[in-house]
Design a protein around this motif. Structure first.
Motif, PDB file in Angstrom:
ATOM      1  N   ASP A  42       0.827  -1.206   0.000  1.00  0.00           N
ATOM      2  CA  ASP A  42       0.000   0.000   0.000  1.00  0.00           C
ATOM      3  C   ASP A  42       0.858   1.252   0.000  1.00  0.00           C
ATOM      4  N   ALA A  43       1.903   1.257   0.853  1.00  0.00           N
ATOM      5  CA  ALA A  43       2.761   2.437   0.980  1.00  0.00           C
ATOM      6  C   ALA A  43       3.459   2.758  -0.333  1.00  0.00           C
ATOM      7  N   ALA A  44       3.751   1.721  -1.122  1.00  0.00           N
ATOM      8  CA  ALA A  44       4.488   1.923  -2.361  1.00  0.00           C
ATOM      9  C   ALA A  44       3.647   2.631  -3.413  1.00  0.00           C
ATOM     10  N   VAL A  45       2.323   2.525  -3.332  1.00  0.00           N
ATOM     11  CA  VAL A  45       1.475   3.056  -4.390  1.00  0.00           C
ATOM     12  C   VAL A  45       0.673   4.277  -3.959  1.00  0.00           C
ATOM     13  N   GLN A  46       0.668   4.619  -2.690  1.00  0.00           N
ATOM     14  CA  GLN A  46      -0.129   5.755  -2.249  1.00  0.00           C
ATOM     15  C   GLN A  46       0.575   6.502  -1.130  1.00  0.00           C
ATOM     16  N   PRO A  47       0.385   7.829  -1.041  1.00  0.00           N
ATOM     17  CA  PRO A  47       0.973   8.591   0.060  1.00  0.00           C
ATOM     18  C   PRO A  47       0.275   8.298   1.372  1.00  0.00           C
ATOM     19  N   VAL A  48       0.963   8.589   2.460  1.00  0.00           N
ATOM     20  CA  VAL A  48       0.342   8.484   3.780  1.00  0.00           C
ATOM     21  C   VAL A  48      -0.665   9.616   3.964  1.00  0.00           C
ATOM     22  N   VAL A  49      -0.255  10.824   3.603  1.00  0.00           N
ATOM     23  CA  VAL A  49      -1.119  12.011   3.693  1.00  0.00           C
ATOM     24  C   VAL A  49      -1.058  12.749   2.366  1.00  0.00           C
ATOM     25  N   GLU A  50      -2.208  13.225   1.905  1.00  0.00           N
ATOM     26  CA  GLU A  50      -2.228  14.021   0.679  1.00  0.00           C
ATOM     27  C   GLU A  50      -3.298  15.101   0.790  1.00  0.00           C
ATOM     28  N   LEU A  51      -2.892  16.345   0.551  1.00  0.00           N
ATOM     29  CA  LEU A  51      -3.806  17.475   0.524  1.00  0.00           C
ATOM     30  C   LEU A  51      -3.737  18.119  -0.850  1.00  0.00           C
ATOM     31  N   SER A  52      -4.911  18.437  -1.408  1.00  0.00           N
ATOM     32  CA  SER A  52      -4.972  19.040  -2.730  1.00  0.00           C
ATOM     33  C   SER A  52      -5.819  20.302  -2.684  1.00  0.00           C
ATOM     34  N   ASN A  53      -5.175  21.448  -2.855  1.00  0.00           N
ATOM     35  CA  ASN A  53      -5.859  22.749  -2.968  1.00  0.00           C
ATOM     36  C   ASN A  53      -6.839  22.991  -1.820  1.00  0.00           C
ATOM     37  N   VAL A  54      -6.350  22.802  -0.591  1.00  0.00           N
ATOM     38  CA  VAL A  54      -7.205  22.860   0.590  1.00  0.00           C
ATOM     39  C   VAL A  54      -7.317  24.287   1.122  1.00  0.00           C
ATOM     40  N   ASP A  55      -8.551  24.713   1.337  1.00  0.00           N
ATOM     41  CA  ASP A  55      -8.862  25.962   2.032  1.00  0.00           C
ATOM     42  C   ASP A  55      -9.736  25.621   3.231  1.00  0.00           C
ATOM     43  N   PHE A  56      -9.536  26.363   4.346  1.00  0.00           N
ATOM     44  CA  PHE A  56     -10.390  26.174   5.511  1.00  0.00           C
ATOM     45  C   PHE A  56     -10.382  27.436   6.357  1.00  0.00           C
ATOM     46  N   GLY A  57     -11.564  27.792   6.890  1.00  0.00           N
ATOM     47  CA  GLY A  57     -11.678  28.887   7.834  1.00  0.00           C
ATOM     48  C   GLY A  57     -12.776  28.587   8.830  1.00  0.00           C
ATOM     49  N   TYR A  58     -12.592  29.029  10.077  1.00  0.00           N
ATOM     50  CA  TYR A  58     -13.628  28.843  11.086  1.00  0.00           C
ATOM     51  C   TYR A  58     -14.747  29.870  10.897  1.00  0.00           C
ATOM     52  N   THR A  59     -14.420  30.977  10.250  1.00  0.00           N
ATOM     53  CA  THR A  59     -15.408  31.988   9.869  1.00  0.00           C
ATOM     54  C   THR A  59     -15.189  32.261   8.386  1.00  0.00           C
ATOM     55  N   THR A  60     -15.473  33.459   7.950  1.00  0.00           N
ATOM     56  CA  THR A  60     -15.239  33.790   6.541  1.00  0.00           C
ATOM     57  C   THR A  60     -13.765  34.062   6.260  1.00  0.00           C
ATOM     58  N   THR A  61     -12.954  34.208   7.321  1.00  0.00           N
ATOM     59  CA  THR A  61     -11.526  34.465   7.144  1.00  0.00           C
ATOM     60  C   THR A  61     -10.775  33.139   7.039  1.00  0.00           C
ATOM     61  N   PRO A  62     -10.000  32.921   5.980  1.00  0.00           N
ATOM     62  CA  PRO A  62      -9.276  31.661   5.843  1.00  0.00           C
ATOM     63  C   PRO A  62      -8.225  31.486   6.940  1.00  0.00           C
ATOM     64  N   VAL A  63      -8.108  30.262   7.447  1.00  0.00           N
ATOM     65  CA  VAL A  63      -7.042  29.910   8.390  1.00  0.00           C
ATOM     66  C   VAL A  63      -5.892  29.263   7.635  1.00  0.00           C
ATOM     67  N   VAL A  64      -6.228  28.391   6.691  1.00  0.00           N
ATOM     68  CA  VAL A  64      -5.237  27.872   5.743  1.00  0.00           C
ATOM     69  C   VAL A  64      -5.813  28.043   4.346  1.00  0.00           C
ATOM     70  N   GLU A  65      -4.930  28.259   3.381  1.00  0.00           N
ATOM     71  CA  GLU A  65      -5.380  28.667   2.063  1.00  0.00           C
ATOM     72  C   GLU A  65      -4.527  28.018   0.971  1.00  0.00           C
ATOM     73  N   ASP A  66      -5.191  27.319   0.077  1.00  0.00           N
ATOM     74  CA  ASP A  66      -4.571  26.724  -1.108  1.00  0.00           C
ATOM     75  C   ASP A  66      -3.376  25.843  -0.746  1.00  0.00           C
ATOM     76  N   ILE A  67      -3.606  24.893   0.174  1.00  0.00           N
ATOM     77  CA  ILE A  67      -2.545  24.009   0.634  1.00  0.00           C
ATOM     78  C   ILE A  67      -2.572  22.714  -0.179  1.00  0.00           C
ATOM     79  N   SER A  68      -1.449  22.409  -0.815  1.00  0.00           N
ATOM     80  CA  SER A  68      -1.267  21.137  -1.498  1.00  0.00           C
ATOM     81  C   SER A  68       0.063  20.558  -1.049  1.00  0.00           C
ATOM     82  N   LEU A  69       0.035  19.355  -0.493  1.00  0.00           N
ATOM     83  CA  LEU A  69       1.271  18.676  -0.123  1.00  0.00           C
ATOM     84  C   LEU A  69       1.020  17.185   0.016  1.00  0.00           C
TER      85      LEU A  69
END
Length: 259
Positions: free
Chosen positions: A13-40
């Motif tokens: 499984d490890a050989a074919v897929q990452p442990v963690v993957e984020l693609s173009n992630v945005d998140f905010g607790y209100t209308t203000t973003p806390v994290v923005e456009d995160i890909s890793l």
């Protein structure tokens, strides 16, 4: 099952897929973003530290990775599955922020570590094999002689070792630590990072959020520098030579110690 057997079972499984993957992630607790456009992407066996100023979104990013929060936009995945739907808790060992300062667990170290077996056996009786895994985890973190001591009687560094042993008893593939050295004395911090390095060499993926920049640049192999967006993602030595720290902190920040 030994950790070697356990690791080999999941190697395909490890050989074919990452442990963690984020693609173009945005998140905010209100209308203000806390994290923005995160890909890793974090692959099996990596040792990654996330750094950034207070309020930069580090803990929020970790919660998104683990599926504890769902992104407003974008996608997060754990071991190839949507993070919010991932349900194999045995694969993740999580040591929360300020866990070392906890005074509210009047149970023994062995009882804490035995909790790591619950995802495998539920709340039923542990087998002889389960007890051997618990003993091995205590030995690995150097806490066998403290097995019958109450957690409330431990130092901060010893508590962190107990919580890591719990993750090892669960046979975790990913160890996630949120500022684990808060309240831990300097000598214990060095020993703690030596332990993490040894665990990583044994094949455990390490994801670390840490305020001590000198410690992470001495030990982590990859740095993600964050302040709402990613300012740097790459090898530690390149991070030290870059201006990412100063840009992320908005000041002429410098390293104390480190590589």
């Amino acid at each position: 099952m030994s950790r070697t057997d356990h690791s080999e079972e999941r190697a395909a499984d490890a050989a074919v897929q990452p442990v963690v993957e984020l693609s173009n992630v945005d998140f905010g607790y209100t209308t203000t973003p806390v994290v923005e456009d995160i890909s890793l992407r974090i692959d099996s066996g990596e040792y990654v530290a996330v750094v950034g100023p207070n309020g930069s979104g580090k803990s929020t990013l970790m919660k998104l990775m683990l599926g504890l929060l769902r992104p407003d936009t974008g996608e997060t995945r754990l071991f190839g599955e949507a993070s919010h739907a991932f349900d194999d808790g045995s694969r993740i060992g999580y040591v929360a922020q300020h866990a070392s300062a906890s005074k509210e667990m009047p149970i023994t170290v062995r009882e804490v570590v035995k909790m790591g077996r619950f995802p495998h056996v539920g709340f039923g009786r542990l087998s002889d094999a389960d007890h051997r895994i618990v003993d091995d985890a205590l030995e690995t973190v150097g806490m066998a002689s403290f097995a019958n001591r109450r957690v409330t009687k431990l130092s901060g560094g010893q508590r962190q070792r107990a919580f890591i042993a719990r993750a090892l008893a669960g046979e975790a593939d990913l160890l996630v630590l949120d500022e684990p050295t808060v309240g831990v004395d300097a000598e214990s911090v060095d020993a703690f990072y030596d332990l993490l390095e040894s665990l990583n060499e044994d094949g455990i993926t390490i994801l670390l959020i840490e305020h001590d920049l000198g410690a992470v640049t001495d030990h982590a192999r990859r740095i993600v520098c964050l302040n709402r967006e990613v300012y740097f993602d790459g090898p530690t030595d390149e991070f030290v030579e870059s201006d990412a720290l100063a840009r992320a902190f908005g000041t002429a920040a410098t390293f104390v110690g480190g590589t």
